[in-house]
Design a protein around this motif. Structure first.
Motif, PDB file in Angstrom:
ATOM      1  N   HIS A  93       8.608  40.737  32.130  1.00  0.00           N
ATOM      2  CA  HIS A  93       8.063  40.854  33.462  1.00  0.00           C
ATOM      3  C   HIS A  93       7.446  42.239  33.609  1.00  0.00           C
ATOM      4  N   GLY A  94       6.159  42.269  33.966  1.00  0.00           N
ATOM      5  CA  GLY A  94       5.467  43.540  34.109  1.00  0.00           C
ATOM      6  C   GLY A  94       4.840  44.032  32.816  1.00  0.00           C
ATOM      7  N   PHE A  95       4.999  43.272  31.731  1.00  0.00           N
ATOM      8  CA  PHE A  95       4.429  43.645  30.433  1.00  0.00           C
ATOM      9  C   PHE A  95       2.909  43.517  30.489  1.00  0.00           C
ATOM     10  N   ILE A  96       2.192  44.449  29.885  1.00  0.00           N
ATOM     11  CA  ILE A  96       0.732  44.424  29.904  1.00  0.00           C
ATOM     12  C   ILE A  96       0.208  43.865  28.585  1.00  0.00           C
ATOM     13  N   LEU A  97      -0.707  42.899  28.687  1.00  0.00           N
ATOM     14  CA  LEU A  97      -1.371  42.315  27.517  1.00  0.00           C
ATOM     15  C   LEU A  97      -2.862  42.610  27.599  1.00  0.00           C
ATOM     16  N   THR A  98      -3.431  43.021  26.486  1.00  0.00           N
ATOM     17  CA  THR A  98      -4.878  43.217  26.424  1.00  0.00           C
ATOM     18  C   THR A  98      -5.532  41.914  25.954  1.00  0.00           C
ATOM     19  N   LYS A  99      -6.842  41.829  26.114  1.00  0.00           N
ATOM     20  CA  LYS A  99      -7.561  40.649  25.625  1.00  0.00           C
ATOM     21  C   LYS A  99      -7.379  40.535  24.113  1.00  0.00           C
ATOM     22  N   LYS A 100      -7.378  41.663  23.432  1.00  0.00           N
ATOM     23  CA  LYS A 100      -7.162  41.660  21.979  1.00  0.00           C
ATOM     24  C   LYS A 100      -5.785  41.081  21.645  1.00  0.00           C
ATOM     25  N   ASP A 101      -4.763  41.466  22.404  1.00  0.00           N
ATOM     26  CA  ASP A 101      -3.409  40.926  22.197  1.00  0.00           C
ATOM     27  C   ASP A 101      -3.423  39.402  22.333  1.00  0.00           C
ATOM     28  N   ILE A 102      -4.082  38.917  23.380  1.00  0.00           N
ATOM     29  CA  ILE A 102      -4.116  37.474  23.642  1.00  0.00           C
ATOM     30  C   ILE A 102      -4.871  36.745  22.546  1.00  0.00           C
ATOM     31  N   ASP A 103      -5.999  37.302  22.109  1.00  0.00           N
ATOM     32  CA  ASP A 103      -6.767  36.668  21.038  1.00  0.00           C
ATOM     33  C   ASP A 103      -5.965  36.608  19.739  1.00  0.00           C
ATOM     34  N   GLU A 104      -5.251  37.687  19.430  1.00  0.00           N
ATOM     35  CA  GLU A 104      -4.427  37.713  18.216  1.00  0.00           C
ATOM     36  C   GLU A 104      -3.270  36.722  18.320  1.00  0.00           C
ATOM     37  N   CYS A 157      -3.215  34.010  20.141  1.00  0.00           N
ATOM     38  CA  CYS A 157      -3.809  32.675  20.066  1.00  0.00           C
ATOM     39  C   CYS A 157      -4.054  32.274  18.606  1.00  0.00           C
ATOM     40  N   SER A 158      -4.616  33.182  17.841  1.00  0.00           N
ATOM     41  CA  SER A 158      -4.876  32.894  16.422  1.00  0.00           C
ATOM     42  C   SER A 158      -3.583  32.643  15.660  1.00  0.00           C
ATOM     43  N   ARG A 159      -2.583  33.475  15.940  1.00  0.00           N
ATOM     44  CA  ARG A 159      -1.295  33.318  15.249  1.00  0.00           C
ATOM     45  C   ARG A 159      -0.647  31.982  15.594  1.00  0.00           C
ATOM     46  N   LEU A 160      -0.613  31.647  16.874  1.00  0.00           N
ATOM     47  CA  LEU A 160       0.017  30.398  17.297  1.00  0.00           C
ATOM     48  C   LEU A 160      -0.759  29.173  16.828  1.00  0.00           C
ATOM     49  N   ALA A 161      -2.081  29.278  16.778  1.00  0.00           N
ATOM     50  CA  ALA A 161      -2.910  28.146  16.341  1.00  0.00           C
ATOM     51  C   ALA A 161      -2.625  27.777  14.886  1.00  0.00           C
ATOM     52  N   GLY A 162      -2.143  28.734  14.116  1.00  0.00           N
ATOM     53  CA  GLY A 162      -1.838  28.478  12.710  1.00  0.00           C
ATOM     54  C   GLY A 162      -0.451  27.892  12.473  1.00  0.00           C
ATOM     55  N   ARG A 200       6.650  24.119  26.103  1.00  0.00           N
ATOM     56  CA  ARG A 200       5.278  24.597  26.288  1.00  0.00           C
ATOM     57  C   ARG A 200       4.538  24.754  24.953  1.00  0.00           C
ATOM     58  N   ALA A 201       5.216  24.457  23.873  1.00  0.00           N
ATOM     59  CA  ALA A 201       4.633  24.656  22.545  1.00  0.00           C
ATOM     60  C   ALA A 201       3.351  23.854  22.334  1.00  0.00           C
ATOM     61  N   ASP A 202       3.260  22.696  22.972  1.00  0.00           N
ATOM     62  CA  ASP A 202       2.075  21.856  22.758  1.00  0.00           C
ATOM     63  C   ASP A 202       0.860  22.317  23.566  1.00  0.00           C
ATOM     64  N   VAL A 203       1.041  23.205  24.536  1.00  0.00           N
ATOM     65  CA  VAL A 203      -0.085  23.639  25.373  1.00  0.00           C
ATOM     66  C   VAL A 203      -0.375  25.136  25.281  1.00  0.00           C
ATOM     67  N   ILE A 204       0.451  25.873  24.553  1.00  0.00           N
ATOM     68  CA  ILE A 204       0.326  27.333  24.545  1.00  0.00           C
ATOM     69  C   ILE A 204      -0.996  27.807  23.951  1.00  0.00           C
ATOM     70  N   VAL A 205      -1.488  27.177  22.909  1.00  0.00           N
ATOM     71  CA  VAL A 205      -2.752  27.606  22.304  1.00  0.00           C
ATOM     72  C   VAL A 205      -3.904  27.383  23.282  1.00  0.00           C
TER      73      VAL A 205
END
Length: 77
Positions: free
Chosen positions: A1-12, A14-19, A35-40
């Protein structure tokens, strides 16, 4: 809660989870298994949203979407 994510963090993330397979995603620490089926898709949507609105970072809330939406709405009022 309150953790900051950058767009780069989210893109990375997403790539990791997609694999990962469905079962591997269900076992990722901190990711709710149902939520595993919708997280990507969610990561892709958030990344596209951030790109479209030129947002470089977001603050994570564990209170849920409704809470975040209510806070975000203040900037439009």
């Amino acid at each position: 809660h309150g953790f900051i994510l950058t767009k780069k963090d989210i893109d990375e993330l997403c790539s990791r989870l997609a694999g990962l397979t469905q079962i591997e995603k269900e076992n990722v620490k901190g990711l709710e298994p149902k939520r595993a089926d919708v997280i990507v898709a969610g990561c892709c949507i958030m990344s596209a949203h951030m790109e479209f609105f030129n947002i470089d970072k977001i603050t994570v809330s564990t209170d849920g979407v409704r809470f975040g939406t209510a806070l975000g709405w203040e900037s439009f009022v």
